[in-house]
Write a protein that holds these residues in place. Structure first.
Motif, PDB file in Angstrom:
ATOM      1  N   SER A  53     -10.968   8.188  -7.008  1.00 48.55           N
ATOM      2  CA  SER A  53     -11.383   7.610  -8.286  1.00 48.55           C
ATOM      3  C   SER A  53     -10.611   8.217  -9.450  1.00 48.55           C
ATOM      4  CB  SER A  53     -12.887   7.820  -8.491  1.00 48.55           C
ATOM      5  OG  SER A  53     -13.202   9.200  -8.410  1.00 48.55           O
ATOM      6  N   ALA A  54     -10.016   9.406  -9.241  1.00 43.84           N
ATOM      7  CA  ALA A  54      -9.247  10.063 -10.300  1.00 43.84           C
ATOM      8  C   ALA A  54      -7.767   9.731 -10.251  1.00 43.84           C
ATOM      9  CB  ALA A  54      -9.434  11.578 -10.216  1.00 43.84           C
ATOM     10  N   SER A  55      -7.317   9.038  -9.207  1.00 39.56           N
ATOM     11  CA  SER A  55      -5.901   8.670  -9.111  1.00 39.56           C
ATOM     12  C   SER A  55      -5.513   7.804 -10.305  1.00 39.56           C
ATOM     13  CB  SER A  55      -5.632   7.919  -7.808  1.00 39.56           C
ATOM     14  OG  SER A  55      -5.978   8.712  -6.690  1.00 39.56           O
ATOM     15  N   SER A  56      -4.270   7.983 -10.768  1.00 37.46           N
ATOM     16  CA  SER A  56      -3.884   7.285 -11.988  1.00 37.46           C
ATOM     17  C   SER A  56      -2.397   6.990 -12.010  1.00 37.46           C
ATOM     18  CB  SER A  56      -4.257   8.128 -13.212  1.00 37.46           C
ATOM     19  OG  SER A  56      -3.819   7.532 -14.409  1.00 37.46           O
ATOM     20  N   GLY A  57      -2.058   5.880 -12.669  1.00 41.55           N
ATOM     21  CA  GLY A  57      -0.661   5.569 -12.924  1.00 41.55           C
ATOM     22  C   GLY A  57      -0.163   6.395 -14.094  1.00 41.55           C
ATOM     23  N   VAL A  58       1.145   6.552 -14.192  1.00 41.28           N
ATOM     24  CA  VAL A  58       1.711   7.379 -15.252  1.00 41.28           C
ATOM     25  C   VAL A  58       1.307   6.874 -16.635  1.00 41.28           C
ATOM     26  CG1 VAL A  58       3.864   8.145 -16.316  1.00 41.28           C
ATOM     27  CG2 VAL A  58       3.683   8.055 -13.834  1.00 41.28           C
ATOM     28  N   LEU A  60       0.818  -1.206   0.000  1.00 46.22           N
ATOM     29  CA  LEU A  60       0.000   0.000   0.000  1.00 46.22           C
ATOM     30  C   LEU A  60       0.855   1.261   0.000  1.00 46.22           C
ATOM     31  CD1 LEU A  60      -2.869  -0.990   2.478  1.00 46.22           C
ATOM     32  CD2 LEU A  60      -3.012  -0.751  -0.001  1.00 46.22           C
ATOM     33  N   THR A  61       1.969   1.222   0.716  1.00 57.55           N
ATOM     34  CA  THR A  61       2.865   2.377   0.740  1.00 57.55           C
ATOM     35  C   THR A  61       3.440   2.636  -0.646  1.00 57.55           C
ATOM     36  OG1 THR A  61       3.455   2.053   3.068  1.00 57.55           O
ATOM     37  CG2 THR A  61       4.991   3.315   1.714  1.00 57.55           C
ATOM     38  N   ARG A  62       3.863   1.565  -1.321  1.00 59.94           N
ATOM     39  CA  ARG A  62       4.387   1.743  -2.669  1.00 59.94           C
ATOM     40  C   ARG A  62       3.295   2.152  -3.634  1.00 59.94           C
ATOM     41  NH1 ARG A  62       3.760  -1.209  -6.652  1.00 59.94           N
ATOM     42  NH2 ARG A  62       3.141  -3.025  -5.428  1.00 59.94           N
ATOM     43  N   PHE A  63       2.107   1.585  -3.489  1.00 53.53           N
ATOM     44  CA  PHE A  63       1.011   1.859  -4.416  1.00 53.53           C
ATOM     45  C   PHE A  63       0.521   3.302  -4.288  1.00 53.53           C
ATOM     46  CE2 PHE A  63      -3.459   1.622  -5.804  1.00 53.53           C
ATOM     47  CZ  PHE A  63      -3.288   1.056  -7.057  1.00 53.53           C
ATOM     48  N   THR A  64       0.415   3.798  -3.061  1.00 54.90           N
ATOM     49  CA  THR A  64      -0.065   5.168  -2.848  1.00 54.90           C
ATOM     50  C   THR A  64       1.068   6.186  -2.809  1.00 54.90           C
ATOM     51  OG1 THR A  64       0.016   4.905  -0.424  1.00 54.90           O
ATOM     52  CG2 THR A  64      -2.054   4.331  -1.550  1.00 54.90           C
ATOM     53  N   GLY A 118      -0.707  -9.188  -4.526  1.00 56.50           N
ATOM     54  CA  GLY A 118      -1.119  -8.046  -3.720  1.00 56.50           C
ATOM     55  C   GLY A 118      -1.554  -6.878  -4.582  1.00 56.50           C
ATOM     56  N   GLN A 119      -0.807  -6.608  -5.649  1.00 54.73           N
ATOM     57  CA  GLN A 119      -1.175  -5.532  -6.579  1.00 54.73           C
ATOM     58  C   GLN A 119      -2.504  -5.843  -7.247  1.00 54.73           C
ATOM     59  OE1 GLN A 119       0.649  -2.820  -6.930  1.00 54.73           O
ATOM     60  NE2 GLN A 119       0.341  -1.929  -8.941  1.00 54.73           N
ATOM     61  N   MET A 120      -2.696  -7.087  -7.586  1.00 55.06           N
ATOM     62  CA  MET A 120      -3.944  -7.525  -8.210  1.00 55.06           C
ATOM     63  C   MET A 120      -5.130  -7.306  -7.277  1.00 55.06           C
ATOM     64  SD  MET A 120      -4.629 -11.384  -9.596  1.00 55.06           S
ATOM     65  CE  MET A 120      -6.270 -12.054  -9.905  1.00 55.06           C
ATOM     66  N   GLU A 121      -4.932  -7.580  -5.991  1.00 53.07           N
ATOM     67  CA  GLU A 121      -6.010  -7.396  -5.010  1.00 53.07           C
ATOM     68  C   GLU A 121      -6.322  -5.921  -4.789  1.00 53.07           C
ATOM     69  OE1 GLU A 121      -5.236 -11.463  -2.364  1.00 53.07           O
ATOM     70  OE2 GLU A 121      -4.562  -9.525  -1.609  1.00 53.07           O
ATOM     71  N   LEU A 134      -0.327   6.961  -8.852  1.00 51.96           N
ATOM     72  CA  LEU A 134      -0.306   5.651  -8.216  1.00 51.96           C
ATOM     73  C   LEU A 134       0.968   4.895  -8.611  1.00 51.96           C
ATOM     74  CD1 LEU A 134      -4.014   4.513  -8.746  1.00 51.96           C
ATOM     75  CD2 LEU A 134      -3.001   5.599  -6.728  1.00 51.96           C
ATOM     76  N   GLY A 135       1.431   4.066  -7.698  1.00 48.28           N
ATOM     77  CA  GLY A 135       2.633   3.285  -7.943  1.00 48.28           C
ATOM     78  C   GLY A 135       2.311   1.972  -8.629  1.00 48.28           C
TER      79      GLY A 135
END
Length: 332
Positions: free
Chosen positions: A76-81, A62-66, A171-174, A105-106
């Motif tokens: 809902s607007a968060s996005s990966g590069v 979660l730390t890496r993802f956020t 974990g990323q999938m979940e 997002l990471g």
């Protein structure tokens, strides 16, 4: 705009109890009996469903993802590069002025257009494009916790559970699935699809990482069972919308068949085959998908006047990668 804030030292059970509304089991339309059963479903079953969807999520993921170790926040607007919209003629700063600042997002950086090692040429590059095992292994070694990455068990994660090879992918999938389920986050849906396209197109890794693939298929089935919890369905599983996942599952089934036919490669694959059969049975019951290749492709057609005409169909060649669509390895 929906937004989720999660920060808890008490584990996922506390997150479930304090931050989420009671889990609603989907029921058949117009069925009072099913509605009553869902309303009286034991709390243990609800927690069990939630645990199955979050068993590989850790604080480090979660730390890496956020990209924040103080507050795990996603909107809902968060996005990966790689999922950000590009408006022709506008710079990144101008786009932010128009649509506002989006939280980055990471993502794992899955590049399905380059699934071979740097410097690969010829046959190695072709095989890397067909079998994406190299990319899967590279991602696991890049993001997995430091330790004996080559071993099956790396270390204890922050939840006290043994962290195994590939847990970072699961974990990323979940996380992505839950963010689609709760926030309808588009970028998370795209990342979830990239994970599907990566894992289900591997072959060599299936032979040596059977435990990971069994866990992946088990998680996939649990997630598919929850897609109808959102009104209208979380994913479009119609003939057109579901073609993406259906094609990947058919390809993976062929891979398992090829492995079974190879002498000496059966050990450790039984669990993977059993989990896939569960997925196969479920999609067949729910969506009437046929993942096998047992279709009549040619035969004789009787016309109205009684004449018999030979017929042959090539509509499935693209999906089956056969005929003119069959992959070819060229020796240079």
């Amino acid at each position: 705009e929906g937004e989720t804030f999660i920060k808890s030292k008490g584990g996922w059970k506390e997150v479930y109890e304090k931050n989420l509304t009671p889990y609603r089991q989907s029921a058949g339309a117009g069925s009072d009996e099913n509605d009553t059963a869902a309303a009286t479903k034991p709390e243990d079953d609800k927690e069990g469903a939630w645990e199955g969807l979050t068993s590989h999520i850790t604080s480090s993921i979660l730390t890496r993802f956020t990209k924040n170790d103080e507050e795990w926040s996603i909107s809902s607007a968060s996005s990966g590069v790689q999922d950000r919209d590009e408006i022709p003629g506008l710079s990144a700063e101008q786009v932010r002025d128009v649509i506002g600042e989006e939280k980055e997002l990471g993502m794992l950086g899955i590049d399905l257009k380059r699934t071979w090692r740097e410097g690969a040429v010829g046959r190695e590059r072709t095989e890397g494009a067909r079998d994406r095992s190299w990319l899967l292994t590279d991602l696991c070694e890049r993001y997995q916790s430091r330790g004996r990455v080559g071993d099956e068990v790396v270390r204890k994660n922050d939840g006290g559970r043994e962290e195994r090879w590939g847990d970072v992918i699961l974990g990323q999938m979940e996380v992505c699935f839950l963010m689609v389920l709760t926030l309808a986050n588009y970028s998370c849906l795209e990342e979830w699809k990239r994970i599907m396209a990566l894992v289900l197109t591997c072959e060599k890794s299936v032979r040596v990482r059977s435990e990971f693939f069994a866990s992946f298929l088990r998680l996939l089935r649990q997630q598919l069972e929850r897609t109808d919890d959102v009104e209208g369905g979380l994913l479009d599983m119609s003939d057109d919308g579901g073609a993406f996942l259906k094609a990947l599952l058919k390809r993976f089934k062929r891979t398992l068949g090829q492995i079974s036919e190879s002498k000496g490669d059966e050990e450790g694959i039984e669990d993977v085959k059993e989990e896939f059969e569960e997925v196969d049975t479920w999609v067949k019951d729910q969506y009437r998908w046929e993942l096998g290749d047992e279709f009549v492709r040619s035969g004789m057609l009787e016309l109205e006047d009684g004449e018999m005409v030979p017929m042959e169909t090539k509509e499935l060649e693209g999906e089956d990668e056969s005929g003119e669509y069959a992959p070819v390895v060229v020796d240079l």
